[in-house]
Design a protein around this motif. Structure first.
Motif, PDB file in Angstrom:
ATOM      1  N   PRO A  34      -6.397  28.180-124.718  1.00 25.17           N
ATOM      2  CA  PRO A  34      -6.229  26.738-124.544  1.00 25.17           C
ATOM      3  C   PRO A  34      -7.576  26.061-124.288  1.00 25.17           C
ATOM      4  O   PRO A  34      -8.488  26.695-123.754  1.00 25.17           O
ATOM      5  N   PRO A  50     -10.044  24.207-111.446  1.00 20.39           N
ATOM      6  CA  PRO A  50      -9.194  25.146-112.195  1.00 20.39           C
ATOM      7  C   PRO A  50      -9.992  26.319-112.736  1.00 20.39           C
ATOM      8  O   PRO A  50     -11.156  26.159-113.125  1.00 20.39           O
ATOM      9  N   PRO A  51      -9.396  27.508-112.751  1.00 17.44           N
ATOM     10  CA  PRO A  51     -10.102  28.650-113.333  1.00 17.44           C
ATOM     11  C   PRO A  51     -10.253  28.440-114.840  1.00 17.44           C
ATOM     12  O   PRO A  51      -9.503  27.654-115.429  1.00 17.44           O
ATOM     13  N   PRO A  52     -11.212  29.117-115.452  1.00 23.27           N
ATOM     14  CA  PRO A  52     -11.352  28.945-116.905  1.00 23.27           C
ATOM     15  C   PRO A  52     -10.078  29.404-117.618  1.00 23.27           C
ATOM     16  O   PRO A  52      -9.403  30.328-117.154  1.00 23.27           O
ATOM     17  N   PRO A  53      -9.718  28.746-118.718  1.00 23.72           N
ATOM     18  CA  PRO A  53      -8.498  29.154-119.417  1.00 23.72           C
ATOM     19  C   PRO A  53      -8.640  30.562-119.998  1.00 23.72           C
ATOM     20  O   PRO A  53      -9.760  31.025-120.247  1.00 23.72           O
ATOM     21  N   PRO A  54      -7.554  31.259-120.191  1.00 18.99           N
ATOM     22  CA  PRO A  54      -7.647  32.622-120.733  1.00 18.99           C
ATOM     23  C   PRO A  54      -8.226  32.616-122.156  1.00 18.99           C
ATOM     24  O   PRO A  54      -8.116  31.618-122.871  1.00 18.99           O
ATOM     25  N   LEU A  68     -10.897  21.905-119.785  1.00 20.34           N
ATOM     26  CA  LEU A  68     -11.284  20.528-119.489  1.00 20.34           C
ATOM     27  C   LEU A  68     -12.798  20.468-119.462  1.00 20.34           C
ATOM     28  O   LEU A  68     -13.445  21.374-118.931  1.00 20.34           O
ATOM     29  N   GLU A 119      -3.249  26.442-109.179  1.00 19.47           N
ATOM     30  CA  GLU A 119      -4.694  26.278-109.394  1.00 19.47           C
ATOM     31  C   GLU A 119      -4.990  25.376-110.591  1.00 19.47           C
ATOM     32  O   GLU A 119      -6.035  24.753-110.663  1.00 19.47           O
ATOM     33  N   ARG A 120      -4.066  25.359-111.547  1.00 24.79           N
ATOM     34  CA  ARG A 120      -4.297  24.550-112.751  1.00 24.79           C
ATOM     35  C   ARG A 120      -3.651  23.174-112.650  1.00 24.79           C
ATOM     36  O   ARG A 120      -3.710  22.393-113.595  1.00 24.79           O
TER      37      ARG A 120
END
Lengths: 505, 226
Positions: free
Chosen positions: A350, A395-399, A353, B83-84
């Protein structure tokens, strides 16, 4: 000998002021220092110089020559910000620079010719320095030589950039008047009595004789005259923050005109941050009030940003919430820098941001809603549903590969009522039978819960913090009203009151 | 004569509920969808499910929660990756609309706007504001999903789905002990651009095993729900 460039802003007090008030460019502006009869002109624009206004004149003398003269006091915050801007520009060209103050910067040029591979790398570098300084709203002249003195003197000559070939510093300085050595007046007078007029005449005198007659100062001056600059290069250490500000012409009482000048200062501040690849993470506004006093405010940003509009909105909201007690006569805005967030784009996962956009979005929301209203939800220990907390949204980086979406769990959710809505409950054998809403000032803004109970299920006991002074002891019921609506209500044992704290929805 | 190729529509945003069947796959990207319904209609469960669907797929999502009704513990149970999720808590409708617009411009692919239950602070808002929100969604190809007790967005909404008041499902029979085991509601598609309206789907929901009476290790005495 290393090659040194001198970046010189002529009439620095005036240039700094024009950087803060660009609308005065082309006008007959004069900068003065001192009060009352002691006020003296320190710099004048070309239009003013044309009619004979010179530094050192008193203000009435200058006004007599040009009645329409625009006069501004010397502004130290403006000059400091302009000097820092020059230093940042110089840092963009060389890792080793020296702050010589008052619009003068020295740059060590070793190895920089690789960045300017033309026929004349030094000239190209000089042009690039001039162009970059122009873009920052300042004028700069450039001189390049093997000593600081020669470079400085070269920078003061017309047709910038001026280059002095290596080893020719002495011959370059020789025809210049003695005053260009910036020597002490006493020594100059002595040399003039000896009949020495130019730097070259002085350089030809025997070194030992000069030292024995004029002392250490004379010896150093003689070395300078010979093109040897023994002063070491003092590298500049950048400050941990960026500051912009100015002294205002007259005290400001209203917020709008202040925000107008503060907006211009913020724009310059953000340009400086951008040139270093930084963003603002904390903003400090220091207002100098009339007649004396300070108003200090600090705004902690949720994420680093350099968007002027957002920062200005934050200052506006902050000053609206905590207004200064007296008119503002000057201000300084300090930005504490941080690296903007960075992210790696994914090909198959995905879209992430954009960190820059996210920082701006968070700052805007923060400005709009205030603290404690934007963030990432966080679970809190315990079972009382009205409890919640917010943490910084990062937010953590997307997978790397888009995972499979979760199947629907068909979960019946509950709308939490924060704070719980007080109720009047008619019960039979401890089971709720009818609910009457309590009319109060705040009840008009809360959900209206009233009616006969169709089904009541419970009680389930919740006990928390039994060790504290105010333990929580609640008996929970799920109820359905006859005219619709399923609610979660509870009986608070300590007070004997009923509350609704959720709606099944 | 050369035939013009039809521009493929961007893939919809699934909500993992019966809403997906009504909207042929999920919330359409770049269009505003409004879900209306009175209390206990399953409206809040639907938006929570859409947030869980987005965040579980690694996407960022935002909840503009005017009613301040969001419970993080319950959201975890529903599968939301906290978290998201960005939780925004405005105080009135004007702030809500501005926040949603800022979030769409900030690149959030899903922005859920929940207006809570009546009385909504700020009423219905200006139609121009809703139109601006719809335009922002179109420009950024994002999904603004509005949950409201009554119609608010006017002509700005590309799709309108109504959730009927739900029927509670209880186990046991009076006068014996009763237990809430679910809620059944109907979702009706009232309006959808390029789609046939007035279709209905059944929404079935069941309560989680532990809502507040949880079985968490940190529990200090909460009784487990039977």
């Amino acid at each position: 000998m290393p090659r040194i460039a001198c970046l010189l802003t002529p009439l620095f007090p005036l240039a700094a002021r024009l950087r803060s008030e660009p609308e005065l460019r082309g006008e007959a502006v004069t900068i003065f220092q001192g009060n009352g009869n002691a006020a003296r002109v320190v710099a004048a624009a070309r239009t003013a110089r044309k009619v004979g206004i010179r530094p050192g004149m008193s203000l009435p003398q200058a006004r007599a020559l040009l009645p329409n003269l625009i006069v501004r006091a010397r502004d130290m915050p403006c000059e400091k910000a302009a000097q820092e801007t020059l230093l940042e520009i110089a840092e963009g060209f060389s890792p080793r620079i020296e702050d010589a103050g008052e619009g003068v910067i020295y740059l060590e040029l070793d190895g920089l010719d690789r960045h300017f591979p033309g026929d004349s790398p030094e000239r190209d570098l000089g042009h690039a320095l001039t162009v970059t300084t122009d873009k920052a709203g300042l004028t700069a002249w450039v001189g390049i030589a093997s000593s600081k003195l020669a470079a400085r003197v070269a920078a003061e000559l017309p047709a910038s950039p001026n280059l002095v070939p290596a080893g020719e510093e002495a011959s370059f300085l020789a025809p210049l008047p003695l005053q260009s050595l910036a020597a002490e007046v006493e020594i100059l007078e002595t040399l003039q009595r000896w009949g020495i007029r130019s730097v070259g005449d002085f350089a030809r005198l025997p070194r030992n004789e000069v030292a024995s007659r004029l002392g250490e100062t004379g010896r150093q001056l003689h070395e300078k005259a010979r093109g040897v600059d023994s002063r070491p290069f003092v590298p500049y250490q950048p400050p941990p923050h960026f500051a912009e500000g100015m002294e205002l012409e007259w005290p400001l009482v209203n917020l709008e005109p202040f925000l107008f000048v503060a907006g211009a200062a913020l724009k310059r501040l953000c340009q400086r941050l951008e040139s270093r690849g930084l963003a603002c993470t904390r903003l400090e506004t220091s207002l100098r009030l009339e007649p004396d006093g300070h108003h200090q405010r600090t705004i902690q940003l949720p994420a680093p940003t350099r968007e002027v509009k957002t920062l200005l909105t934050l200052i506006r909201l902050d000053l609206e919430a905590e207004s200064p007690a007296a008119p503002i006569q000057g201000f300084t805005i300090v930005a504490h820098p941080d690296r903007p967030r960075e992210a790696q784009l994914s090909l198959f996962g995905p879209a992430a941001l954009s960190p820059d956009k996210l920082a701006t979005t968070l700052a805007r929301l923060f400005a709009l809603l205030g603290p404690g209203r934007v963030g990432s939800p966080h679970t809190v220990n315990g079972h009382r549903p009205e409890r919640s907390s917010l943490v910084e949204y990062a937010p953590p980086p997307p997978p790397d590969v888009r995972p499979k979406r979760q199947e629907g769990r068909g979960l019946l959710a509950i709308r939490t009522l924060r704070p719980p809505v007080p109720l009047e409950v008619i019960s039979h054998l401890a089971s709720p039978r009818e609910i009457l809403s309590i009319i109060s000032e705040s009840s008009a803004r809360r959900p209206h819960i009233q009616g006969r109970v169709k089904v009541a299920s419970g009680p389930w006991t919740l006990e928390e913090e039994w060790w504290s002074e105010k333990p929580v002891e609640r008996d929970y019921w799920d109820i359905e009203l006859v005219d619709g609506g399923i609610f979660r209500i509870f009986f608070q044992r300590s007070t004997g009151e009923w509350y609704a704290d959720g709606i099944y929805d | 004569m050369q035939q013009r190729e039809a521009t493929p529509l961007p893939s919809p945003f699934p909500t993992a509920t019966a809403l997906d069947k009504l909207l042929t796959g999920g919330l359409p990207q770049g269009q505003l969808v409004e879900l209306i319904g009175l209390r206990s209609s399953g409206r809040f469960s639907t938006i929570l499910s859409s947030l869980a669907s987005a965040t579980s797929a690694g996407e960022a999502a935002a909840l503009v929660d005017l009613g301040d009704a969001f419970d993080p513990q319950l959201a975890v149970t529903a599968g939301v990756d906290l978290e998201r999720l960005l939780w925004v808590r405005p105080e009135h409708l004007k702030q809500t609309l501005i926040s949603a617009e800022v979030l769409l411009a900030g690149g959030f692919p899903l922005v859920v706007v929940d207006l809570g239950n009546p009385p909504v602070p700020g009423g219905r808002g200006l139609e121009a504001s809703w139109l601006r929100l719809a335009k922002a969604a179109q420009n950024h190809q994002a999904v603004p999903f509005v949950s409201s007790p009554y119609r608010v967005s006017g002509t700005a909404a590309a799709g309108v789905v109504k959730a009927d008041r739900g029927r509670a499902l209880w186990s046991g029979a009076a006068p014996g002990p009763r237990l809430l085991v679910g809620l059944s509601s109907h979702l009706t598609l009232q309006k959808m651009r390029r789609q046939q309206g007035n279709r209905t789907e059944v929404l079935r929901l069941k309560p989680p095993d532990a809502l507040i009476y949880g079985t968490s290790a940190t529990s200090t005495g909460g009784g487990a729900r039977p």
